[in-house]
Design a protein around this motif. Structure first.
Motif, PDB file in Angstrom:
ATOM      1  N   ILE A   6      -2.560   1.984  -2.717  1.00 30.49           N
ATOM      2  CA  ILE A   6      -3.018   2.981  -3.692  1.00 30.49           C
ATOM      3  C   ILE A   6      -3.264   2.326  -5.051  1.00 30.49           C
ATOM      4  CG2 ILE A   6      -2.275   5.004  -5.003  1.00 30.49           C
ATOM      5  CD1 ILE A   6      -0.923   6.021  -2.461  1.00 30.49           C
ATOM      6  N   THR A   7      -2.398   1.397  -5.414  1.00 28.41           N
ATOM      7  CA  THR A   7      -2.579   0.677  -6.681  1.00 28.41           C
ATOM      8  C   THR A   7      -3.906  -0.079  -6.689  1.00 28.41           C
ATOM      9  OG1 THR A   7      -0.183   0.434  -6.953  1.00 28.41           O
ATOM     10  CG2 THR A   7      -1.579  -1.055  -8.211  1.00 28.41           C
ATOM     11  N   LEU A   8      -4.243  -0.709  -5.568  1.00 26.14           N
ATOM     12  CA  LEU A   8      -5.514  -1.438  -5.477  1.00 26.14           C
ATOM     13  C   LEU A   8      -6.699  -0.479  -5.536  1.00 26.14           C
ATOM     14  CD1 LEU A   8      -4.688  -4.085  -2.712  1.00 26.14           C
ATOM     15  CD2 LEU A   8      -5.020  -4.495  -5.148  1.00 26.14           C
ATOM     16  N   ILE A   9      -6.587   0.684  -4.883  1.00 24.93           N
ATOM     17  CA  ILE A   9      -7.683   1.659  -4.905  1.00 24.93           C
ATOM     18  C   ILE A   9      -7.918   2.161  -6.332  1.00 24.93           C
ATOM     19  CG2 ILE A   9      -8.353   3.980  -4.143  1.00 24.93           C
ATOM     20  CD1 ILE A   9      -6.887   3.365  -1.480  1.00 24.93           C
ATOM     21  N   GLU A  10      -6.825   2.466  -7.037  1.00 23.94           N
ATOM     22  CA  GLU A  10      -6.960   2.933  -8.415  1.00 23.94           C
ATOM     23  C   GLU A  10      -7.557   1.855  -9.318  1.00 23.94           C
ATOM     24  OE1 GLU A  10      -3.033   4.161  -9.384  1.00 23.94           O
ATOM     25  OE2 GLU A  10      -3.241   6.143  -8.454  1.00 23.94           O
ATOM     26  N   ALA A  11      -7.207   0.598  -9.038  1.00 23.64           N
ATOM     27  CA  ALA A  11      -7.787  -0.492  -9.824  1.00 23.64           C
ATOM     28  C   ALA A  11      -9.290  -0.566  -9.600  1.00 23.64           C
ATOM     29  CB  ALA A  11      -7.118  -1.812  -9.444  1.00 23.64           C
ATOM     30  N   ARG A  12      -9.739  -0.299  -8.386  1.00 21.03           N
ATOM     31  CA  ARG A  12     -11.176  -0.323  -8.084  1.00 21.03           C
ATOM     32  C   ARG A  12     -11.882   0.860  -8.763  1.00 21.03           C
ATOM     33  NH1 ARG A  12     -12.118  -0.880  -1.806  1.00 21.03           N
ATOM     34  NH2 ARG A  12     -14.289  -1.054  -2.574  1.00 21.03           N
ATOM     35  N   VAL A  13     -11.172   2.010  -8.850  1.00 19.50           N
ATOM     36  CA  VAL A  13     -11.749   3.167  -9.544  1.00 19.50           C
ATOM     37  C   VAL A  13     -11.925   2.843 -11.021  1.00 19.50           C
ATOM     38  CG1 VAL A  13     -11.338   5.567 -10.268  1.00 19.50           C
ATOM     39  CG2 VAL A  13     -10.848   4.865  -7.905  1.00 19.50           C
ATOM     40  N   ASN A  14     -10.896   2.254 -11.626  1.00 19.70           N
ATOM     41  CA  ASN A  14     -10.956   1.882 -13.049  1.00 19.70           C
ATOM     42  C   ASN A  14     -12.044   0.859 -13.325  1.00 19.70           C
ATOM     43  OD1 ASN A  14      -8.814   3.609 -13.623  1.00 19.70           O
ATOM     44  ND2 ASN A  14      -7.277   1.996 -13.330  1.00 19.70           N
ATOM     45  N   ALA A  15     -12.320   0.023 -12.318  1.00 19.80           N
ATOM     46  CA  ALA A  15     -13.362  -0.986 -12.490  1.00 19.80           C
ATOM     47  C   ALA A  15     -14.747  -0.433 -12.204  1.00 19.80           C
ATOM     48  CB  ALA A  15     -13.085  -2.182 -11.577  1.00 19.80           C
ATOM     49  N   GLY A  16     -14.833   0.822 -11.806  1.00 20.10           N
ATOM     50  CA  GLY A  16     -16.123   1.446 -11.534  1.00 20.10           C
ATOM     51  C   GLY A  16     -16.675   1.152 -10.164  1.00 20.10           C
ATOM     52  N   GLU A  17     -15.849   0.574  -9.260  1.00 19.25           N
ATOM     53  CA  GLU A  17     -16.329   0.240  -7.916  1.00 19.25           C
ATOM     54  C   GLU A  17     -16.300   1.453  -6.987  1.00 19.25           C
ATOM     55  OE1 GLU A  17     -14.088  -2.997  -6.374  1.00 19.25           O
ATOM     56  OE2 GLU A  17     -14.516  -4.352  -8.048  1.00 19.25           O
ATOM     57  N   LEU A  18     -15.425   2.433  -7.278  1.00 22.70           N
ATOM     58  CA  LEU A  18     -15.284   3.609  -6.423  1.00 22.70           C
ATOM     59  C   LEU A  18     -15.343   4.872  -7.266  1.00 22.70           C
ATOM     60  CD1 LEU A  18     -12.250   2.529  -4.178  1.00 22.70           C
ATOM     61  CD2 LEU A  18     -14.655   2.555  -3.490  1.00 22.70           C
ATOM     62  N   THR A  19     -15.899   5.949  -6.654  1.00 25.44           N
ATOM     63  CA  THR A  19     -15.859   7.257  -7.291  1.00 25.44           C
ATOM     64  C   THR A  19     -14.521   7.912  -6.981  1.00 25.44           C
ATOM     65  OG1 THR A  19     -16.771   8.415  -5.386  1.00 25.44           O
ATOM     66  CG2 THR A  19     -18.353   7.481  -6.972  1.00 25.44           C
ATOM     67  N   ALA A  20     -14.201   9.020  -7.668  1.00 23.55           N
ATOM     68  CA  ALA A  20     -12.939   9.729  -7.437  1.00 23.55           C
ATOM     69  C   ALA A  20     -12.876  10.262  -6.014  1.00 23.55           C
ATOM     70  CB  ALA A  20     -12.804  10.863  -8.456  1.00 23.55           C
ATOM     71  N   ALA A  21     -14.027  10.752  -5.497  1.00 25.10           N
ATOM     72  CA  ALA A  21     -14.050  11.291  -4.130  1.00 25.10           C
ATOM     73  C   ALA A  21     -13.805  10.185  -3.105  1.00 25.10           C
ATOM     74  CB  ALA A  21     -15.391  11.979  -3.881  1.00 25.10           C
ATOM     75  N   GLU A  22     -14.441   9.026  -3.315  1.00 28.76           N
ATOM     76  CA  GLU A  22     -14.254   7.902  -2.389  1.00 28.76           C
ATOM     77  C   GLU A  22     -12.803   7.417  -2.426  1.00 28.76           C
ATOM     78  OE1 GLU A  22     -18.682   5.840  -2.477  1.00 28.76           O
ATOM     79  OE2 GLU A  22     -17.184   5.291  -3.994  1.00 28.76           O
ATOM     80  N   ALA A  23     -12.228   7.369  -3.628  1.00 23.91           N
ATOM     81  CA  ALA A  23     -10.844   6.928  -3.751  1.00 23.91           C
ATOM     82  C   ALA A  23      -9.896   7.891  -3.038  1.00 23.91           C
ATOM     83  CB  ALA A  23     -10.470   6.810  -5.236  1.00 23.91           C
ATOM     84  N   LYS A  24     -10.161   9.224  -3.175  1.00 20.03           N
ATOM     85  CA  LYS A  24      -9.312  10.204  -2.504  1.00 20.03           C
ATOM     86  C   LYS A  24      -9.358  10.033  -0.989  1.00 20.03           C
ATOM     87  CE  LYS A  24      -8.605  15.182  -1.998  1.00 20.03           C
ATOM     88  NZ  LYS A  24      -9.103  16.543  -2.345  1.00 20.03           N
ATOM     89  N   ALA A  25     -10.575   9.793  -0.464  1.00 16.01           N
ATOM     90  CA  ALA A  25     -10.716   9.606   0.988  1.00 16.01           C
ATOM     91  C   ALA A  25      -9.973   8.357   1.468  1.00 16.01           C
ATOM     92  CB  ALA A  25     -12.201   9.530   1.348  1.00 16.01           C
ATOM     93  N   LEU A  26     -10.048   7.273   0.682  1.00 12.55           N
ATOM     94  CA  LEU A  26      -9.353   6.033   1.051  1.00 12.55           C
ATOM     95  C   LEU A  26      -7.839   6.205   1.002  1.00 12.55           C
ATOM     96  CD1 LEU A  26     -11.532   3.308  -0.767  1.00 12.55           C
ATOM     97  CD2 LEU A  26     -11.389   3.747   1.697  1.00 12.55           C
ATOM     98  N   LYS A  27      -7.370   6.952  -0.007  1.00 10.38           N
ATOM     99  CA  LYS A  27      -5.921   7.181  -0.124  1.00 10.38           C
ATOM    100  C   LYS A  27      -5.414   8.014   1.048  1.00 10.38           C
ATOM    101  CE  LYS A  27      -5.695   6.928  -5.192  1.00 10.38           C
ATOM    102  NZ  LYS A  27      -5.412   7.692  -6.436  1.00 10.38           N
ATOM    103  N   GLU A  28      -6.180   9.047   1.435  1.00 10.53           N
ATOM    104  CA  GLU A  28      -5.768   9.881   2.563  1.00 10.53           C
ATOM    105  C   GLU A  28      -5.759   9.072   3.867  1.00 10.53           C
ATOM    106  OE1 GLU A  28      -8.502  13.106   2.485  1.00 10.53           O
ATOM    107  OE2 GLU A  28      -7.441  14.187   0.882  1.00 10.53           O
ATOM    108  N   ALA A  29      -6.751   8.208   4.038  1.00 11.29           N
ATOM    109  CA  ALA A  29      -6.810   7.370   5.239  1.00 11.29           C
ATOM    110  C   ALA A  29      -5.637   6.386   5.280  1.00 11.29           C
ATOM    111  CB  ALA A  29      -8.137   6.617   5.291  1.00 11.29           C
ATOM    112  N   ALA A  30      -5.322   5.816   4.107  1.00  7.61           N
ATOM    113  CA  ALA A  30      -4.201   4.867   4.039  1.00  7.61           C
ATOM    114  C   ALA A  30      -2.882   5.573   4.334  1.00  7.61           C
ATOM    115  CB  ALA A  30      -4.150   4.209   2.662  1.00  7.61           C
ATOM    116  N   ALA A  31      -2.716   6.791   3.776  1.00 10.88           N
ATOM    117  CA  ALA A  31      -1.486   7.544   4.014  1.00 10.88           C
ATOM    118  C   ALA A  31      -1.341   7.906   5.488  1.00 10.88           C
ATOM    119  CB  ALA A  31      -1.482   8.802   3.147  1.00 10.88           C
ATOM    120  N   GLU A  32      -2.453   8.288   6.115  1.00 14.10           N
ATOM    121  CA  GLU A  32      -2.413   8.632   7.547  1.00 14.10           C
ATOM    122  C   GLU A  32      -2.065   7.411   8.397  1.00 14.10           C
ATOM    123  OE1 GLU A  32      -5.308  10.604  10.983  1.00 14.10           O
ATOM    124  OE2 GLU A  32      -6.019  10.376   8.922  1.00 14.10           O
ATOM    125  N   ARG A  33      -2.669   6.249   8.040  1.00 15.80           N
ATOM    126  CA  ARG A  33      -2.397   5.021   8.794  1.00 15.80           C
ATOM    127  C   ARG A  33      -0.933   4.608   8.668  1.00 15.80           C
ATOM    128  NH1 ARG A  33      -5.791   2.279   6.509  1.00 15.80           N
ATOM    129  NH2 ARG A  33      -4.560   0.974   5.106  1.00 15.80           N
TER     130      ARG A  33
END
Length: 362
Positions: free
Chosen positions: A52-79
């Motif tokens: 999650i820390t890495l995903i948020e860092a990518r959001v702050n860097a402009g690599e991911l949108t909020a929606a994309e980050a939410k989907a990645l976090k949910e997938a990571a939590a499920e895994r």
């Protein structure tokens, strides 16, 4: 005979101790698995937090949108949740298997896997094999638990040696010995441990244990041992002797360094070094105690058969120490030892026991 009985009693006590150790290893393994189960949740949560820390860092860097980050976090939590479920299920199954079979199932599966690996069922004498007079003494065979170590550095063997004994008599060659060369014999039985000296090489091993030695001397001619004025010597017997035999029993601790190649077998869950069909050379010594000495005489007197068994009083050395060596292939070895202590204390003519024969590491 009494010495042999004491050895058998010791062997029974030793096997009982080994069984207790096996039971303790079984309980220890259960505790380890339960502790691992508790760690699973913590490990997966920490891994999820790092993702999650890495995903948020990518959001702050402009690599991911909020929606994309939410989907990645949910997938990571499920895994990670599935990881927890699967890993705990694996540990639960292993714990259940161990508790149901008291460790037998794991050891049996490992043994059957080794059996299938070998073209002939079992490939000779593997380091994990354990047989005593043809009887399998693996703990799993008898219902005891055996926890397989990934890398075993120490192995053990029953050691049996037999052959010819004699004496190195001061001033005489072996051919001039007053004892029969073929008639004087020895027998030795004991238990030995072999420990690898180096971390990643089995070429040098430290070999140690304990042994009972039974050394026999048969005097030439019609002679027997007599002790007079603190001196033990051979004298002529008054009647024709059918048999004259002297025996000295010792309990010693042999210590050897052993060199020689070995075959290494590496699998997913263990590493083993095998001496099957491999050259071995050992050199070292031994030290211990004299348990007693006795003499047996057989003769005829007035037409009657007589048998005298005379114990003690021969002024033999109490402390036993000497040098020994062996060489051979696998568990069949040529064996030689030499007592540095004299057979008889304060003797005018010093004599040292020596033995040469065959040694079997079973």
């Amino acid at each position: 005979m009494h010495t042999l009985v004491r050895f058998l009693i010791f062997l029974v006590i030793f096997c009982s101790f080994q069984q207790l150790q096996a039971q303790e290893a079984y309980q220890k393994r259960i505790r380890e698995l339960k502790a691992q189960r508790e760690l699973v949740v913590q490990q997966e949560k920490e891994a999820l937090k790092a993702e999650i820390t890495l995903i948020e860092a990518r959001v702050n860097a402009g690599e991911l949108t909020a929606a994309e980050a939410k989907a990645l976090k949910e997938a990571a939590a499920e895994r990670r949740a599935l990881n927890i479920e699967n890993r705990q299920a694996i540990l639960d199954n292993e714990i259940a298997l161990l508790e149901r079979n008291r460790g037998e199932g794991i050891a049996m599966q490992d043994s059957l896997a080794n059996w299938k690996e070998s073209p002939s069922g079992r490939e000779g004498h593997e380091e994990d094999d354990c047989a005593l007079f043809g009887i399998d003494c693996d703990p799993w065979y008898w219902g005891w638990e055996k926890h397989w170590q990934y890398d075993r550095r120490t192995y053990s063997d029953l050691v049996i040696a037999f052959g010819f004994s004699n004496a190195d008599v001061e001033g005489l060659s072996l051919e001039q010995s007053p004892y029969k060369l073929a008639g004087s014999r020895f027998f030795e039985i004991g238990w030995a441990w072999r420990t690898r000296v180096f971390e990643n090489s089995n070429f040098l091993r430290f070999h140690y244990g304990f042994s009972f030695q039974f050394n026999g001397l048969k005097p030439e001619g019609n002679q027997y041992f007599v002790t007079e004025d603190g001196q033990t010597s051979l004298q002529e017997f008054a009647l024709p002797l059918d048999k004259s035999k002297f025996r000295m029993d010792n309990l010693v601790v042999p210590v050897h360094f052993e060199i020689g190649p070995s075959r290494v077998r590496v699998s997913e869950n263990r590493v083993r070094y095998s001496l099957n069909n491999q050259f071995r050379f050992g050199f070292g010594g031994y030290a211990g105690l004299n348990l007693g000495a006795r003499q047996k005489l057989k003769y005829r007197e007035d037409g009657d058969r007589k048998k005298d068994k005379l114990k003690g009083g021969y002024n033999t050395s109490d402390l036993i120490y000497g040098l020994s060596t062996y060489i051979g292939i696998d568990g069949v070895l040529l064996y030689f030892r030499y007592d540095l202590n004299p057979i008889f204390q304060d003797a005018e003519v010093e004599q040292n026991m020596l033995a040469f024969g065959l040694r079997l590491d079973i």
